[in-house]
Design a protein around this motif. Structure first.
Motif, PDB file in Angstrom:
ATOM      1  N   LEU A  86       0.825  -1.208   0.000  1.00  0.00           N
ATOM      2  CA  LEU A  86       0.000   0.000   0.000  1.00  0.00           C
ATOM      3  C   LEU A  86       0.862   1.263   0.000  1.00  0.00           C
ATOM      4  CD1 LEU A  86      -2.718  -1.194   2.525  1.00  0.00           C
ATOM      5  CD2 LEU A  86      -3.103  -0.620   0.120  1.00  0.00           C
ATOM      6  N   THR A  87       2.001   1.201   0.656  1.00  0.00           N
ATOM      7  CA  THR A  87       2.910   2.351   0.651  1.00  0.00           C
ATOM      8  C   THR A  87       3.470   2.596  -0.747  1.00  0.00           C
ATOM      9  OG1 THR A  87       3.501   2.007   2.975  1.00  0.00           O
ATOM     10  CG2 THR A  87       5.025   3.301   1.634  1.00  0.00           C
ATOM     11  N   ARG A  88       3.794   1.509  -1.452  1.00  0.00           N
ATOM     12  CA  ARG A  88       4.263   1.661  -2.837  1.00  0.00           C
ATOM     13  C   ARG A  88       3.166   2.249  -3.721  1.00  0.00           C
ATOM     14  NH1 ARG A  88       6.860  -3.282  -1.511  1.00  0.00           N
ATOM     15  NH2 ARG A  88       5.162  -4.529  -2.408  1.00  0.00           N
ATOM     16  N   ILE A  89       1.943   1.774  -3.523  1.00  0.00           N
ATOM     17  CA  ILE A  89       0.817   2.312  -4.283  1.00  0.00           C
ATOM     18  C   ILE A  89       0.646   3.804  -4.004  1.00  0.00           C
ATOM     19  CG2 ILE A  89      -1.716   2.299  -4.447  1.00  0.00           C
ATOM     20  CD1 ILE A  89      -1.605  -0.756  -4.160  1.00  0.00           C
ATOM     21  N   ILE A 129      -6.666  -5.160   3.691  1.00  0.00           N
ATOM     22  CA  ILE A 129      -6.144  -4.150   2.764  1.00  0.00           C
ATOM     23  C   ILE A 129      -6.810  -2.802   3.030  1.00  0.00           C
ATOM     24  CG2 ILE A 129      -6.129  -3.428   0.336  1.00  0.00           C
ATOM     25  CD1 ILE A 129      -5.799  -6.438  -0.354  1.00  0.00           C
ATOM     26  N   ILE A 130      -8.120  -2.805   3.144  1.00  0.00           N
ATOM     27  CA  ILE A 130      -8.858  -1.558   3.337  1.00  0.00           C
ATOM     28  C   ILE A 130      -8.547  -0.946   4.704  1.00  0.00           C
ATOM     29  CG2 ILE A 130     -11.165  -0.558   3.569  1.00  0.00           C
ATOM     30  CD1 ILE A 130     -12.091  -2.643   1.469  1.00  0.00           C
ATOM     31  N   ALA A 131      -8.552  -1.775   5.751  1.00  0.00           N
ATOM     32  CA  ALA A 131      -8.279  -1.271   7.097  1.00  0.00           C
ATOM     33  C   ALA A 131      -6.867  -0.688   7.189  1.00  0.00           C
ATOM     34  CB  ALA A 131      -8.462  -2.384   8.126  1.00  0.00           C
ATOM     35  N   GLY A 136      -6.544   2.623   5.567  1.00  0.00           N
ATOM     36  CA  GLY A 136      -7.061   3.667   6.443  1.00  0.00           C
ATOM     37  C   GLY A 136      -6.051   4.079   7.501  1.00  0.00           C
ATOM     38  N   LYS A 137      -5.379   3.099   8.097  1.00  0.00           N
ATOM     39  CA  LYS A 137      -4.385   3.399   9.129  1.00  0.00           C
ATOM     40  C   LYS A 137      -3.195   4.173   8.558  1.00  0.00           C
ATOM     41  CE  LYS A 137      -5.532  -0.469  12.171  1.00  0.00           C
ATOM     42  NZ  LYS A 137      -5.072  -1.758  12.756  1.00  0.00           N
ATOM     43  N   LEU A 138      -2.884   3.929   7.283  1.00  0.00           N
ATOM     44  CA  LEU A 138      -1.784   4.638   6.630  1.00  0.00           C
ATOM     45  C   LEU A 138      -2.200   6.030   6.152  1.00  0.00           C
ATOM     46  CD1 LEU A 138      -0.263   1.693   4.547  1.00  0.00           C
ATOM     47  CD2 LEU A 138       0.828   2.865   6.480  1.00  0.00           C
ATOM     48  N   GLY A 174     -13.715  -1.371   8.927  1.00  0.00           N
ATOM     49  CA  GLY A 174     -13.799  -0.084   9.588  1.00  0.00           C
ATOM     50  C   GLY A 174     -14.172   1.059   8.669  1.00  0.00           C
ATOM     51  N   PRO A 175     -14.098   2.280   9.151  1.00  0.00           N
ATOM     52  CA  PRO A 175     -14.546   3.453   8.389  1.00  0.00           C
ATOM     53  C   PRO A 175     -13.843   3.636   7.049  1.00  0.00           C
ATOM     54  CG  PRO A 175     -14.246   4.007  10.699  1.00  0.00           C
ATOM     55  CD  PRO A 175     -13.689   2.635  10.528  1.00  0.00           C
TER      56      PRO A 175
END
Length: 378
Positions: A219-222, A242-244, A247-249, A271-272
């Motif tokens: 996700l950081t690379r994305i 992946i989604i959660a 969100g945290k990132l 989560g949200p």
């Protein structure tokens, strides 16, 4: 506002004629007993999909006994067996059903990867099987006795991409998908194909394996490529993580997904960050046609919460089989003939049939994830 076109009204009228809703006590199969095998992942990693399927068949069994579903006076039973998200168990159950001498058709298994293991057994035995949630490319190509009432990803994702692009006007995308599962690989391939066709530049593609739990590096690379949208090809356990984790990132990029995101549990688990993610579906619980309203009401009353798409597709499969039985199909050969000659049958999915490739003929709905489930994507 929901709109019903004249063509849809006409189709519903036709469906009402070919599949009457009233109970029948007499018919070609009256007094006969018909056994239907069901393979579902009631437990295990895919239990979030298979448990609603089991519930739907239990409800269908009750509705046949009460006459809400017309089986023409036959004793029709859906025998749900738990494959426990175990590919070997799926194969064993398929082998059991096609050789027991009493099963007329098999419904399931839950996952496309399981279907690619089990459906070849049915095809080689010239035995009818119908997938209700197996949406990967190539499922019905396994053999001429293999059908599905679930919309394939190839029938849904193109509309999802078109609708979201028309509204969001994105120019770049990233894709993250599982590369060791038939369904998730299908999602990755179709998203890539549809983005290219739409003139969207795919700036990054990330892959993962089933049971992976840490997606932060991908996700950081994305995020570093700053795409306008992220497409997710994943089953529930990985999709929610992946989604959660996005969100945290602090990743705010819009997200779209394949059929694996269709569980109403997505928000409660992810989560949200799941709020507003868009997914194409074969069914929407809020649809206002009478048969769907009745299904949602009775399912909710029985199980304490509303059905999801997987329950609706399973219940629709039960309605299809009951219609066949009411018209005299009691053996596996009868079922094969009935499947080949379907025109229109009214179900909780709406009026449906099958195309020459044995895929369901229906239209997708595009939904947004919200706190209590889904809403129409506007």
């Amino acid at each position: 506002m929901n709109r019903t076109t004249p063509a849809a009204l006409a189709l519903c009228a036709i469906a009402a004629l070919v599949a009457p809703a009233g109970a029948a006590t007499k018919g070609p199969a009256a007094g006969k007993t018909v056994h239907v095998g069901v393979i579902a992942d009631v437990t295990g990693a895919a239990g979030v999909y298979g448990t609603p399927q089991k519930n739907a068949y239990e409800l269908a069994n009750e509705d046949i006994k009460s006459g809400k579903i017309d089986a023409g006076g036959a004793t029709l039973t859906f025998d749900v067996q738990d494959a426990a998200s175990d590919g070997a168990q799926v194969v064993n159950l398929m082998q059991k059903f096609i050789t027991d001498g009493s099963t007329a058709i098999v419904l399931g298994p839950t996952l496309s990867g399981e279907a690619f293991k089990a459906f070849p057994l049915a095809a080689r035995a010239n035995f009818p099987a119908m997938g209700t949630s197996t949406t990967a490319e190539g499922v019905t190509a396994i053999g001429p006795t293999i059908y599905r009432d679930a919309l394939a990803e190839s029938q849904v994702i193109p509309t999802t991409v078109k609708r979201t692009k028309d509204k969001w006007h994105y120019k770049t995308a990233a894709i993250i998908y599982g590369d060791d599962n038939a369904f998730t690989k299908t999602d990755g391939d179709i998203f890539a194909r549809e983005f290219k066709a739409a003139g969207v530049d795919v700036v990054d593609t990330e892959t993962f394996h089933q049971k992976d739990t840490d997606f932060q590096a991908a996700l950081t690379r994305i995020e570093g490529k700053k795409p306008d949208v992220i497409a997710i090809g994943a089953l529930f356990p990985e999709a929610t993580k992946i989604i959660a984790q996005a969100g945290k990132l602090g990743i705010k990029t819009r997200m779209i997904g394949g059929n694996g995101l269709n569980s109403p549990e997505m928000y409660s688990v992810a989560g949200p960050a799941a709020q507003g993610a868009v997914v194409g579906a074969a069914w929407y619980s809020g649809a206002k046609y009478a048969s769907n309203l009745a299904f949602v009401k009775s399912y909710t009353a029985k199980y304490g919460k509303g059905p999801d798409q997987f329950a609706a597709q399973a219940y629709a499969a039960a309605q299809i089989v009951a219609y066949f039985v009411a018209h005299g199909a009691t053996t596996k050969d009868d079922m094969i003939g009935a499947l080949k000659n379907v025109r229109v049958i009214q179900t909780v999915l709406g009026p449906i049939g099958f195309d020459p490739n044995r895929d369901v003929k229906s239209s997708p709905v595009i939904l947004s994830i919200v706190k209590d489930g889904f809403a129409y994507f506007r």
